[in-house]
Design a protein around this motif. Structure first.
Motif, mmCIF file in Angstrom:
data_model
loop_
_atom_site.group_PDB
_atom_site.id
_atom_site.type_symbol
_atom_site.label_atom_id
_atom_site.label_comp_id
_atom_site.label_asym_id
_atom_site.label_seq_id
_atom_site.Cartn_x
_atom_site.Cartn_y
_atom_site.Cartn_z
ATOM 1 N N GLU A 132 0.681 -1.257 -0.071
ATOM 2 C CA GLU A 132 0.209 0.021 -0.075
ATOM 3 C C GLU A 132 0.849 1.173 0.047
ATOM 4 O O GLU A 132 0.472 2.238 -0.651
ATOM 5 C CB GLU A 132 -0.917 -0.163 1.236
ATOM 6 N N VAL A 133 2.014 1.261 0.698
ATOM 7 C CA VAL A 133 2.819 2.284 0.624
ATOM 8 C C VAL A 133 3.329 2.536 -0.621
ATOM 9 O O VAL A 133 3.554 3.599 -1.195
ATOM 10 C CB VAL A 133 4.088 2.003 1.671
ATOM 11 N N LEU A 134 3.969 1.592 -1.289
ATOM 12 C CA LEU A 134 4.349 1.558 -2.872
ATOM 13 C C LEU A 134 3.157 2.067 -3.658
ATOM 14 O O LEU A 134 3.483 2.981 -4.685
ATOM 15 C CB LEU A 134 4.879 0.261 -3.369
ATOM 16 N N ARG A 135 1.948 1.734 -3.568
ATOM 17 C CA ARG A 135 0.889 2.075 -4.569
ATOM 18 C C ARG A 135 0.617 3.608 -4.243
ATOM 19 O O ARG A 135 0.343 4.494 -5.143
ATOM 20 C CB ARG A 135 -0.235 1.251 -4.219
ATOM 21 N N SER A 136 0.823 4.171 -2.843
ATOM 22 C CA SER A 136 0.356 5.519 -2.641
ATOM 23 C C SER A 136 1.532 6.299 -2.647
ATOM 24 O O SER A 136 1.484 7.684 -2.362
ATOM 25 C CB SER A 136 0.043 5.441 -1.011
ATOM 26 N N TRP A 137 2.730 6.199 -3.105
ATOM 27 C CA TRP A 137 3.854 6.906 -3.258
ATOM 28 C C TRP A 137 3.699 7.900 -4.081
ATOM 29 O O TRP A 137 3.373 7.761 -5.304
ATOM 30 C CB TRP A 137 5.016 5.910 -3.487
#
Length: 503
Positions: free
Chosen positions: A397-402
């Motif tokens: 989720e962090v990667l997708r929200s970056w």
């Protein structure tokens, strides 16, 4: 009817719950323990380990300035019983974005490590930790940082989460973690080092420059599996750079799996040299020419590209001279029914029986994920760290929200369009600080951040020759986490020790 509209500054229930969770983490007492490790030189090193949450304070001048905005989990090691000058401190983190720091922590730097098979394959359970005689604790005290929303780390609310999940917001948060840690532990004035891996090198480049601006100069930056210039790594329309920069690493992997013929098949060195020469002399000009390329030249380039990747000539022709990473992963060993690992190209995994081209998992990271995650949680529990809450090892989720774009989105002059680039920050830090030195480590079987792309990135630092002399690049014969291979772990340790001795 009564007006139930909350006031403008009222916190959302979800934000309130998240802030309460963060405050509970910050209220936890640090977990402290001790240990000993017998080092490679024969000495026994005693140490203290301290696991604690560090608050990230809000900056600025508004009424909330100084208020905690995140709780960041750190594990710090301090060598004890030593006399002499104050010991240096090395802050270390992994990348992702979205990765916790257990890979560097329990793979190479810390006093305990997860043993792995030499070929990069996945071991069978039980997954254990062993003493690490090559621990960097011999050189520095160590502080491992899990950035916001990795590991146990958490932001206070949704607005802060969005602000910190981006190139600049992330770097600002980690700079504050380092400042706060140095203040809380009375370590201002000691020599400081950074070690980042993968996206951790992206953030390390920014942090090196930001720390200098805040008056905290670094002695050294250690970049493992470099990713400072995303343009060199992202296969995107009209971005021909990765096709050229990945090719030597493709050739290296193809040679390993027995897909090459003739002179390039003789050794990995021969395969890399042939590919590097081809890129410079023929491939880059061909990509630049595009449709202007003469038909006879195109056929020559197609044949050589097929020879250096081990791919069928018909496929190379079909791909218009452009072999991206996904194509190589699925096509290099298709006749064997295998996919090639991205982060460790020596490792392969079985395709579905239908032999589809859908990327479901990376066999290179799958081999490491369970052993490291299980060993890390068992280790934290043995130290006394509560492990009831989920520990985010790889938070997708962090990667997708970056947020990859840098600069203020409201300021067109400051806004930076295109691919994220932080090598400019590192170049500036090197020019600002005459004592800063950089050590770069690359795995030759890394197809996520290939050694050949790192070569290019370092060559573009825009620094004069006398400054470039402070940058060292070393290579290892495994993948992204090359230190999981015992021989490379030993070489990495020796190379680092030699680098630290140079002035």
């Amino acid at each position: 009817m009564p007006d139930n509209t909350p006031p403008p500054d009222a916190a959302k229930p979800s934000d309130q719950r998240q802030r309460e969770r963060m405050e509970k983490l910050l209220a936890r007492s640090p977990v402290q323990n001790t240990g000993k490790v017998r080092c490679a030189d024969g000495q026994t090193l005693a140490y203290e380990v301290r696991a604690a949450f560090v608050p990230v304070a809000k900056l600025g001048f508004d009424k909330e300035a100084g208020e905690p905005q995140a709780a960041v989990f750190t594990v710090a090691y301090r060598a004890t019983g030593l006399e002499g000058a104050p010991r240096p401190v090395c802050f270390a983190f992994n990348g992702g974005p979205g990765s916790a720091s257990i890979w560097l922590h329990l793979g190479a730097l810390g006093p305990r490590r997860v043993p792995m098979p030499e070929d990069g394959s996945m071991p069978q359970a039980p997954y254990t930790l062993v003493d690490n005689p090559l621990t960097w604790l011999q050189f520095f005290d160590l502080v491992f940082i899990d950035p916001p929303h990795t590991g146990f780390s958490l932001t206070a609310d949704e607005e802060t989460r969005k602000a910190m999940l981006g190139v600049d917001g992330d770097a600002d948060a980690l700079v504050e973690v380092m400042r706060a840690w140095l203040a809380a532990n009375g370590r201002f004035g000691v020599p400081l080092y950074l070690c980042g891996e993968s996206y951790g090198t992206t953030r390390a480049a920014v942090i090196a420059d930001k720390l200098h601006a805040y008056g905290l100069a670094l002695e050294g930056v250690i970049l493992v599996s470099c990713a400072m210039d995303i343009q060199a790594l992202a296969f995107a329309p009209r971005n021909d750079l990765p096709y050229a920069l990945f090719l030597p690493a493709f050739a290296n992997a193809a040679q390993y799996h027995g897909r090459l013929k003739g002179a390039p098949a003789a050794s990995s060195e021969a395969a890399r040299a042939a590919a590097e020469n081809f890129v410079t002399e023929d491939y880059l000009p061909a990509l630049f020419a595009g449709a202007r390329l003469a038909a006879s030249t195109r056929r020559k380039v197609e044949r050589r590209l097929a020879e250096l990747t081990g791919l069928p000539l018909a496929l190379v022709e079909e791909k218009n001279l452009r072999i991206d990473d996904q194509c190589f992963f699925f096509e290099a060993l298709r006749d064997r029914g295998q996919i090639v690992g991205r982060l460790e190209a020596r490792v392969t995994g079985p395709m579905p029986a239908s032999r589809s081209r859908e990327w479901e998992f990376d066999p290179g990271i799958e081999a490491l994920n369970a052993p490291y995650t299980t060993a890390a949680l068992a280790y934290f529990a043995s130290l006394g760290v509560p492990v009831e809450e989920r520990y985010e090892v790889l938070n997708m989720e962090v990667l997708r929200s970056w947020t990859w774009q840098r600069g203020d989105p409201k300021d067109l002059k400051a806004r930076r369009f295109g691919f994220a680039c932080t090598s400019t920050d590192l170049g500036r830090a090197l020019r600002r600080n005459p004592h800063l030195r950089v050590f770069v480590a690359s795995g030759r079987y890394d197809l996520g951040t290939p050694y050949s792309a790192s070569d290019w990135s370092l060559a573009q630092l825009d620094i004069p020759a006398e400054v470039a002399a402070r940058v060292t690049h070393q290579y290892y014969d495994a993948g992204h986490m090359f230190y999981t291979r015992e021989a490379d772990l030993h070489q990495f340790y020796r190379d680092l020790a030699a680098w630290l001795k140079r002035v």
